[in-house]
Scaffold this motif. Structure first.
Motif, mmCIF file in Angstrom:
data_model
loop_
_atom_site.group_PDB
_atom_site.id
_atom_site.type_symbol
_atom_site.label_atom_id
_atom_site.label_comp_id
_atom_site.label_asym_id
_atom_site.label_seq_id
_atom_site.Cartn_x
_atom_site.Cartn_y
_atom_site.Cartn_z
ATOM 1 N N GLY A 292 44.195 -85.299 13.052
ATOM 2 C CA GLY A 292 45.368 -85.679 13.533
ATOM 3 C C GLY A 292 45.659 -85.282 14.740
ATOM 4 N N GLY A 293 44.389 -84.839 15.620
ATOM 5 C CA GLY A 293 44.602 -84.852 17.045
ATOM 6 C C GLY A 293 44.802 -83.045 17.173
ATOM 7 N N GLU A 294 45.124 -82.364 15.921
ATOM 8 C CA GLU A 294 45.518 -80.961 16.158
ATOM 9 C C GLU A 294 44.087 -80.047 15.913
ATOM 10 N N ILE A 295 43.823 -79.250 16.828
ATOM 11 C CA ILE A 295 42.503 -78.642 16.556
ATOM 12 C C ILE A 295 42.658 -77.473 15.416
ATOM 13 N N LYS A 296 42.077 -77.484 14.383
ATOM 14 C CA LYS A 296 42.283 -76.527 13.098
ATOM 15 C C LYS A 296 41.482 -75.269 13.314
ATOM 16 N N THR A 297 40.422 -75.082 13.929
ATOM 17 C CA THR A 297 39.741 -74.019 14.240
ATOM 18 C C THR A 297 39.622 -73.585 15.556
ATOM 19 N N LYS A 298 39.967 -72.478 16.163
ATOM 20 C CA LYS A 298 40.181 -71.866 17.538
ATOM 21 C C LYS A 298 39.398 -70.628 17.166
ATOM 22 N N MET A 299 39.072 -70.273 18.440
ATOM 23 C CA MET A 299 38.307 -69.097 18.950
ATOM 24 C C MET A 299 39.486 -68.159 19.186
ATOM 25 N N ARG A 300 39.079 -66.800 18.394
ATOM 26 C CA ARG A 300 40.480 -65.637 18.505
ATOM 27 C C ARG A 300 39.971 -64.622 19.260
ATOM 28 N N PHE A 301 41.026 -63.967 20.049
ATOM 29 C CA PHE A 301 40.530 -62.786 20.793
ATOM 30 C C PHE A 301 41.313 -61.684 20.048
ATOM 31 N N GLY A 302 40.421 -61.199 19.246
ATOM 32 C CA GLY A 302 41.035 -59.954 18.544
ATOM 33 C C GLY A 302 42.041 -60.333 17.506
ATOM 34 N N ARG A 303 42.484 -59.357 16.646
ATOM 35 C CA ARG A 303 43.339 -59.767 15.633
ATOM 36 C C ARG A 303 44.676 -60.140 16.029
ATOM 37 N N GLN A 304 45.371 -60.847 15.352
ATOM 38 C CA GLN A 304 46.824 -61.253 15.804
ATOM 39 C C GLN A 304 47.834 -60.226 15.262
ATOM 40 N N VAL A 305 48.668 -59.474 16.119
ATOM 41 C CA VAL A 305 49.374 -58.307 15.520
ATOM 42 C C VAL A 305 50.736 -59.030 14.923
ATOM 43 N N SER A 306 51.235 -58.620 13.779
ATOM 44 C CA SER A 306 52.626 -59.091 13.291
ATOM 45 C C SER A 306 53.594 -58.842 14.391
ATOM 46 N N GLY A 307 54.344 -60.011 14.725
ATOM 47 C CA GLY A 307 55.377 -59.982 15.581
ATOM 48 C C GLY A 307 55.073 -60.003 17.232
ATOM 49 N N GLU A 308 53.724 -60.140 17.408
ATOM 50 C CA GLU A 308 53.124 -60.069 18.938
ATOM 51 C C GLU A 308 52.490 -61.489 18.888
ATOM 52 N N ASP A 309 52.516 -61.955 20.078
ATOM 53 C CA ASP A 309 51.272 -62.995 20.552
ATOM 54 C C ASP A 309 50.137 -62.138 21.211
ATOM 55 N N SER A 310 49.112 -62.859 21.514
ATOM 56 C CA SER A 310 48.049 -62.219 22.495
ATOM 57 C C SER A 310 47.733 -63.394 23.380
ATOM 58 N N VAL A 311 47.499 -62.607 24.534
ATOM 59 C CA VAL A 311 46.632 -63.206 25.599
ATOM 60 C C VAL A 311 45.557 -62.242 26.086
ATOM 61 N N PRO A 312 44.349 -62.581 26.170
ATOM 62 C CA PRO A 312 43.453 -61.556 26.275
ATOM 63 C C PRO A 312 43.823 -60.523 27.293
ATOM 64 N N GLY A 313 43.904 -59.358 26.983
ATOM 65 C CA GLY A 313 44.588 -58.261 27.993
ATOM 66 C C GLY A 313 45.769 -58.013 28.309
ATOM 67 N N THR A 314 46.644 -58.933 27.598
ATOM 68 C CA THR A 314 48.150 -58.834 27.868
ATOM 69 C C THR A 314 48.746 -59.186 26.649
ATOM 70 N N PRO A 315 49.608 -57.982 26.328
ATOM 71 C CA PRO A 315 50.422 -58.185 24.994
ATOM 72 C C PRO A 315 51.545 -59.072 25.290
ATOM 73 N N ILE A 316 51.848 -59.946 24.362
ATOM 74 C CA ILE A 316 53.021 -60.841 24.415
ATOM 75 C C ILE A 316 53.825 -60.437 23.395
ATOM 76 N N ILE A 317 55.136 -59.684 23.651
ATOM 77 C CA ILE A 317 55.840 -59.121 22.640
ATOM 78 C C ILE A 317 57.280 -60.105 22.724
ATOM 79 N N ARG A 318 57.644 -60.578 21.630
ATOM 80 C CA ARG A 318 58.981 -61.220 21.294
ATOM 81 C C ARG A 318 60.170 -60.305 21.230
ATOM 82 N N VAL A 319 61.217 -60.276 21.991
ATOM 83 C CA VAL A 319 62.382 -59.053 21.820
ATOM 84 C C VAL A 319 63.499 -59.989 22.391
ATOM 85 N N PRO A 320 64.653 -59.437 21.960
ATOM 86 C CA PRO A 320 65.936 -59.880 22.399
ATOM 87 C C PRO A 320 66.150 -59.635 23.849
ATOM 88 N N LEU A 321 66.371 -60.613 24.661
ATOM 89 C CA LEU A 321 66.610 -60.526 26.244
ATOM 90 C C LEU A 321 67.895 -60.995 26.457
#
Length: 141
Positions: free
Chosen positions: A15-44
């Motif tokens: 349906g136009g949505e890619i089901k398999t994607k390349m992953r760079f490292g493991r996904q850490v619970s509570g965090e997203d990932s951009v290679p080399g840059t941790p993306i952390i969701r926090v209250p701002l």
């Protein structure tokens, strides 16, 4: 002896949505990932969507829906700042912001983080700062 990469699985889409994607490292619970840059969701603070930090991390407001258009726009914007910091184009310090070799004084005034640009004190996070204009590609987001 040769080196084998393994089977080429390719991309699978439904349906136009890619089901398999390349992953760079493991996904850490509570965090997203951009290679080399941790993306952390926090209250701002209210009205703050994201923050790029001098330690190489990016904070994204936990109220933003992961994967949404706003989420992607915010991550893209903050990645511009993170990249500028990595290459030495941008630096945030306690008493100034340095951008493209120009120093912009910074201080707390009436409990607010203020930065002097074009001879006027403006609240940090406001519009009209050269580093924000560049990260927005000249467009307000």
């Amino acid at each position: 002896m040769g080196f084998k990469l393994g089977k080429n699985r390719g991309f699978e889409a439904t349906g136009g949505e890619i089901k398999t994607k390349m992953r760079f490292g493991r996904q850490v619970s509570g965090e997203d990932s951009v290679p080399g840059t941790p993306i952390i969701r926090v209250p701002l603070e209210e009205g703050v969507l994201g923050e790029a930090n001098m330690d190489g991390t990016i904070y994204i407001n936990e109220l933003i829906e992961p994967g949404s258009f706003q989420d992607k726009q915010t991550i893209n914007h903050e990645m511009r700042h993170a990249t500028d910091m990595r290459i030495g184009k941008l630096a945030y310090e306690d008493d100034c912001v340095i951008y493209n070799g120009q120093t912009f004084p910074r201080e707390t005034r009436d409990g607010k983080d203020m930065i002097k640009v074009d001879g006027r004190w403006k609240e940090a996070g406001d519009t009209g700062f050269p580093w924000e204009n560049d990260a927005n590609n000249g467009n307000e987001s």
